[in-house]
Design a protein around this motif. Structure first.
Motif, mmCIF file in Angstrom:
data_model
loop_
_atom_site.group_PDB
_atom_site.id
_atom_site.type_symbol
_atom_site.label_atom_id
_atom_site.label_comp_id
_atom_site.label_asym_id
_atom_site.label_seq_id
_atom_site.Cartn_x
_atom_site.Cartn_y
_atom_site.Cartn_z
ATOM 1 N N THR A 1 0.836 -1.203 0.000
ATOM 2 C CA THR A 1 0.000 0.000 0.000
ATOM 3 C C THR A 1 0.872 1.256 0.000
ATOM 4 N N ARG A 2 0.288 2.364 -0.444
ATOM 5 C CA ARG A 2 1.025 3.619 -0.528
ATOM 6 C C ARG A 2 1.467 4.067 0.869
ATOM 7 N N ASP A 3 0.556 3.909 1.848
ATOM 8 C CA ASP A 3 0.878 4.356 3.204
ATOM 9 C C ASP A 3 2.093 3.616 3.760
ATOM 10 N N GLN A 4 2.099 2.292 3.543
ATOM 11 C CA GLN A 4 3.227 1.516 4.066
ATOM 12 C C GLN A 4 4.518 1.847 3.330
ATOM 13 N N ALA A 5 4.398 2.079 2.014
ATOM 14 C CA ALA A 5 5.602 2.439 1.255
ATOM 15 C C ALA A 5 6.192 3.735 1.813
ATOM 16 N N PHE A 6 5.322 4.713 2.085
ATOM 17 C CA PHE A 6 5.809 5.970 2.661
ATOM 18 C C PHE A 6 6.336 5.744 4.077
ATOM 19 N N ALA A 7 5.651 4.854 4.825
ATOM 20 C CA ALA A 7 6.097 4.578 6.200
ATOM 21 C C ALA A 7 7.506 3.993 6.183
ATOM 22 N N VAL A 8 7.756 3.068 5.241
ATOM 23 C CA VAL A 8 9.093 2.464 5.154
ATOM 24 C C VAL A 8 10.121 3.534 4.804
ATOM 25 N N LEU A 9 9.789 4.382 3.820
ATOM 26 C CA LEU A 9 10.733 5.431 3.413
ATOM 27 C C LEU A 9 11.010 6.398 4.569
ATOM 28 N N LEU A 10 9.930 6.757 5.270
ATOM 29 C CA LEU A 10 10.084 7.706 6.374
ATOM 30 C C LEU A 10 10.875 7.086 7.524
ATOM 31 N N ASN A 11 10.609 5.816 7.800
ATOM 32 C CA ASN A 11 11.356 5.136 8.857
ATOM 33 C C ASN A 11 12.827 4.994 8.490
ATOM 34 N N ALA A 12 13.088 4.864 7.179
ATOM 35 C CA ALA A 12 14.478 4.666 6.734
ATOM 36 C C ALA A 12 15.272 5.969 6.752
ATOM 37 N N ALA A 13 14.574 7.119 6.756
ATOM 38 C CA ALA A 13 15.273 8.407 6.591
ATOM 39 C C ALA A 13 16.338 8.656 7.664
ATOM 40 N N PRO A 14 15.996 8.591 8.977
ATOM 41 C CA PRO A 14 17.059 8.849 9.960
ATOM 42 C C PRO A 14 18.170 7.810 9.924
ATOM 43 N N LEU A 15 17.790 6.555 9.646
ATOM 44 C CA LEU A 15 18.819 5.507 9.556
ATOM 45 C C LEU A 15 19.762 5.786 8.394
ATOM 46 N N LEU A 16 19.201 6.258 7.282
ATOM 47 C CA LEU A 16 20.034 6.592 6.123
ATOM 48 C C LEU A 16 21.020 7.701 6.481
ATOM 49 N N VAL A 17 20.538 8.711 7.189
ATOM 50 C CA VAL A 17 21.420 9.821 7.586
ATOM 51 C C VAL A 17 22.568 9.295 8.448
ATOM 52 N N LEU A 18 22.230 8.425 9.396
ATOM 53 C CA LEU A 18 23.274 7.842 10.255
ATOM 54 C C LEU A 18 24.252 6.998 9.446
ATOM 55 N N ALA A 19 23.712 6.183 8.536
ATOM 56 C CA ALA A 19 24.576 5.287 7.752
ATOM 57 C C ALA A 19 25.494 6.092 6.838
ATOM 58 N N LEU A 20 24.984 7.186 6.271
ATOM 59 C CA LEU A 20 25.833 8.034 5.428
ATOM 60 C C LEU A 20 26.978 8.609 6.258
ATOM 61 N N GLN B 1 7.451 17.579 10.478
ATOM 62 C CA GLN B 1 6.499 16.482 10.278
ATOM 63 C C GLN B 1 5.599 16.728 9.068
ATOM 64 N N GLY B 2 5.802 17.854 8.405
ATOM 65 C CA GLY B 2 4.946 18.180 7.276
ATOM 66 C C GLY B 2 5.458 17.617 5.960
ATOM 67 N N ASP B 3 4.753 17.973 4.882
ATOM 68 C CA ASP B 3 5.120 17.530 3.531
ATOM 69 C C ASP B 3 5.548 18.726 2.698
ATOM 70 N N TRP B 4 6.330 18.467 1.696
ATOM 71 C CA TRP B 4 6.627 19.459 0.672
ATOM 72 C C TRP B 4 6.505 18.754 -0.673
ATOM 73 N N LEU B 5 5.657 19.252 -1.526
ATOM 74 C CA LEU B 5 5.342 18.597 -2.805
ATOM 75 C C LEU B 5 4.853 17.170 -2.565
ATOM 76 N N HIS B 6 4.032 17.011 -1.565
ATOM 77 C CA HIS B 6 3.411 15.719 -1.208
ATOM 78 C C HIS B 6 4.426 14.674 -0.736
ATOM 79 N N VAL B 7 5.621 15.108 -0.416
ATOM 80 C CA VAL B 7 6.635 14.175 0.096
ATOM 81 C C VAL B 7 7.077 14.685 1.472
ATOM 82 N N PRO B 8 7.159 13.813 2.485
ATOM 83 C CA PRO B 8 7.544 14.273 3.824
ATOM 84 C C PRO B 8 8.881 15.022 3.824
ATOM 85 N N VAL B 9 8.927 16.079 4.614
ATOM 86 C CA VAL B 9 10.128 16.923 4.682
ATOM 87 C C VAL B 9 11.355 16.097 5.093
ATOM 88 N N MET B 10 11.145 15.150 6.014
ATOM 89 C CA MET B 10 12.297 14.350 6.478
ATOM 90 C C MET B 10 12.907 13.550 5.323
#
Lengths: 329, 331
Positions: free
Chosen positions: A39-58, A167-176
């Motif tokens: 589902t779209r919600d879960q896809a976004f949830a996975v991406l959003l959950n991955a964002a801080p981890l990606l920053v740390l991994a980088l 916690q908001g969106d920009w161009l329908h994509v979460p800011v994070m």
């Protein structure tokens, strides 16, 4: 006669996208048990959950690239998070009613990460101490300062404008997601298209040869750990805004996820090799495993088992992949 | 080899999935998501077991998740429950603040949410909290310990083992201890405050050091019973672990009501223990979330008054001590 050398497309796929293929295979394997994953919600949830981890991994990849490691992640997250919160909290923050609260807090948080990282880098480079020891001490000391500053209490009541923005969106994509994506692009450009990036690779490949070639090991090492610390501070901002609070005792297990994401993404623990695209895929895969197994109602321990298995298989794949890239397969 | 590796991954994923059992979907069955912050101690394990037993009695399907101390991971788990469209969520949060976004996410999805054992911070949306009165139970436990000192010469040299100061329960228990000490008119002089971060090794090292520095220590309170093995080991090393009535007996008190504490009470080594009524709290939590899922109204805070169990009421009140039942199941 058929050439045994792999084509450039195959080499690129093997080197950069094999983790993405792994993620796709994984999704296909669990999708029958867990249709919500599509589902779209879960896809976004996975991406959003991955964002801080990606920053740390980088961030971690800078330290790994020069053959080091940064264990101070949880300490930096704790300290920069609580200091930022002490400036930002609505009721009794140092700049609670000031319009400067948000920019000052962000600057101070990033400075804490950068200065802490660069200081550790200096200890590694100039005192020739093992990175493992230096950053482990950093983890304990920075975490200790965070507990001392807060008396051990978690800080909440953060600035609402900051929370709304993050916690908001920009161009329908979460800011994070934008923040994590922007950082990934900056890291890629820095590593692949700048002199500093080439110096980082050179130190990771062979520090002695790099020194002979005139590269300042001290400066490069300070930069690598400074970048790692700054990324940890940025991750602290994301975690703080996600959980709307800052903790003086941040979960230390996050370090393992960050290193796991980097290793899955093809970063060599012995230095000299990094791929930002691979790290993005690695962070996604680790998050995907966690999310999907929670959706499947598996225990946390089973999630850990699965993560361990995924990292192991990714390491095996990486070994085979290096064979392809080196023309040995 | 290269073609084999993705297959290995799939095989691993399937193996884990199959070994753990795949979920069965029965559309009419009520489903509740239960997210625990940790299963680090017997108390949390007993709570999860009690909650699952309550759900089984009511034919409710349980989705469970453990965040291993990471509030960000717990938020992800709650979001997964919401994605699965559960009928209600019970959360054991790490603290009061980090649970706020979880409450907001559940409210946005119109899914009722109940907090178990720890309440929310200010500004949280609608939710129900089931919580023990940590401060009052600790205060009463320490009062009972002081009473147990009887005619011993005062002040007693005392020690408290403090939990993770990022945990509101640890802070409340420390406050309850301090209140009881303050009102005792100098009956106890606290010479050691051992920070444990809920860690056995740190507790053992801290108690050992405190006993070496203060060999006449005779009053020890732990903010959680699960640290008793470390305390007992340190007391034995110092030849200070003796039953009640012995001249070298150290007055001991704890909080939780686990199996170790129950056995120590039975063997007359432990003077008093503050007990959270796990069965009451779990029953209240499950009741509340099911009522809310049916649209009924529930009080926002359901408090467990707890009970102090000591040598004088052990026989009468042990049925309220979850550790007594855990101990009965253990070999």
């Amino acid at each position: 006669m058929i050439s045994r050398a792999p084509s450039s497309v195959v080499r690129f796929a093997a080197a950069e996208l094999s983790v993405a293929i792994l993620a796709l295979v994984y999704v296909l394997a669990v999708l029958p048990f867990c249709p919500e994953l599509a589902t779209r919600d879960q896809a976004f949830a996975v991406l959003l959950n991955a964002a801080p981890l990606l920053v740390l991994a980088l961030g971690q990849s800078f330290a790994l690239l020069i053959g080091g490691i940064d264990l101070s992640v949880s300490g930096v997250i704790s300290l920069s998070g609580v200091v930022g919160a002490m400036i930002l909290t609505r009721d009794d923050g140092a700049l609670a009613d000031s319009s400067l609260a948000i920019p000052v807090a962000l600057l101070v948080m990033l400075l804490i990460g950068g200065v802490a990282g660069a200081t550790q880098g200096a200890a590694v480079a100039y005192w020739e101490l093992p990175a493992f020891i230096v950053t482990m001490c950093g983890m304990m000391a920075l975490g200790g300062v965070a507990v001392w500053l807060t008396g051990g209490e978690r800080l909440g009541g953060l600035s609402l404008p900051l929370l709304d923005a993050m916690q908001g969106d920009w161009l329908h994509v979460p800011v994070m997601l934008w923040i994590a994506a922007a950082l990934a692009i900056v890291c890629h450009l820095l590593l692949q298209h700048t002199v500093l990036g080439k110096h980082l690779y050179a130190v990771g490949h062979n520090a002695r040869a790099a020194r002979v070639a005139g590269i300042s090991l001290g400066r490069v090492t300070c930069f690598a750990y400074g970048a790692a610390g700054t990324c940890s501070a940025l991750a602290a901002l994301l975690y703080t805004c996600r959980t709307e609070s800052a903790t003086p005792s941040f979960a230390r297990e996050i370090l393992l996820d960050a290193i796991g994401a980097a290793v899955i993404g093809g970063v060599s623990l012995s230095g000299g090799r990094v791929s930002v695209v691979g790290i993005v895929c690695g962070a996604l895969l680790i998050t995907l495993v966690g999310n999907s197994l929670t959706l499947l109602n598996l225990d946390y321990w089973h999630v850990l088992m699965a993560k361990g298995g995924v990292i192991l298989v990714a390491a095996l794949l990486d070994a085979a992949r290096r064979g392809v890239v080196g023309g040995r397969a | 080899m290269k073609a084999l590796l993705p297959s290995l991954l799939v095989a691993w994923a399937c193996l884990v999935t199959l070994s753990c059992g795949t979920p069965t979907n029965e559309p009419d069955q009520t489903t509740i998501g239960v997210a625990f912050e940790t299963l680090q101690t017997e108390y949390w394990v007993a709570s999860l077991d009690a909650m699952k037993a309550e759900m089984a009695k009511r034919d409710v399907r349980v989705l469970e998740a453990v965040a291993d101390g990471d509030p960000n991971r717990q938020l992800e788990q709650v979001q997964s429950f919401i994605a699965r469209k559960v009928d209600g969520i019970i959360v054991v949060p790490k603290d009061a603040e980090s649970v706020i976004p979880m409450i907001r996410a559940a409210n946005k999805a119109k899914i009722p949410i109940v907090l178990y054992n720890r309440g929310p911070g200010e500004g949280a949306g609608p939710c129900v909290t089931v919580v023990a009165d940590n401060r009052a139970i600790t205060r009463d436990t320490v009062r009972r310990m002081i009473a147990a000192a009887g005619e011993r010469s005062k002040p007693l040299q005392g020690m408290i083992l403090i939990g993770d100061l990022g945990d509101s329960n640890a802070i409340e228990r420390r406050a309850g201890f301090d209140e009881a000490i303050a009102e005792s008119n100098g009956a106890v002089e606290v010479l050691a405050r051992v920070p444990t971060e809920w860690n056995q090794e740190k507790a053992l090292a801290g108690v050992t050091n405190a006993l070496q520095a203060n060999p006449d220590m005779e009053f020890v309170f732990t903010s959680s019973d699960f640290l008793f093995p470390s305390i007992v080991a340190a007391l034995k090393n110092a030849d200070k672990y003796h039953p009640i009535g012995h001249e070298r007996h150290v007055i001991l008190g704890g909080f939780d009501g686990d199996a170790t504490a129950y056995r120590m009470l039975q063997d007359k080594y432990l003077d008093a223990d503050g007990v959270q009524d796990v069965y009451f709290e779990c029953s209240q939590a499950v009741d509340a979330v099911l009522k809310m899922s049916r649209g009924e109204t529930v009080e926002p805070v359901l408090q467990d008054p707890g009970v102090v169990i000591h040598q004088g009421n052990l026989d009468q009140e042990s049925h309220r001590m979850w550790g007594a039942q855990t101990a009965a199941k253990q070999p």
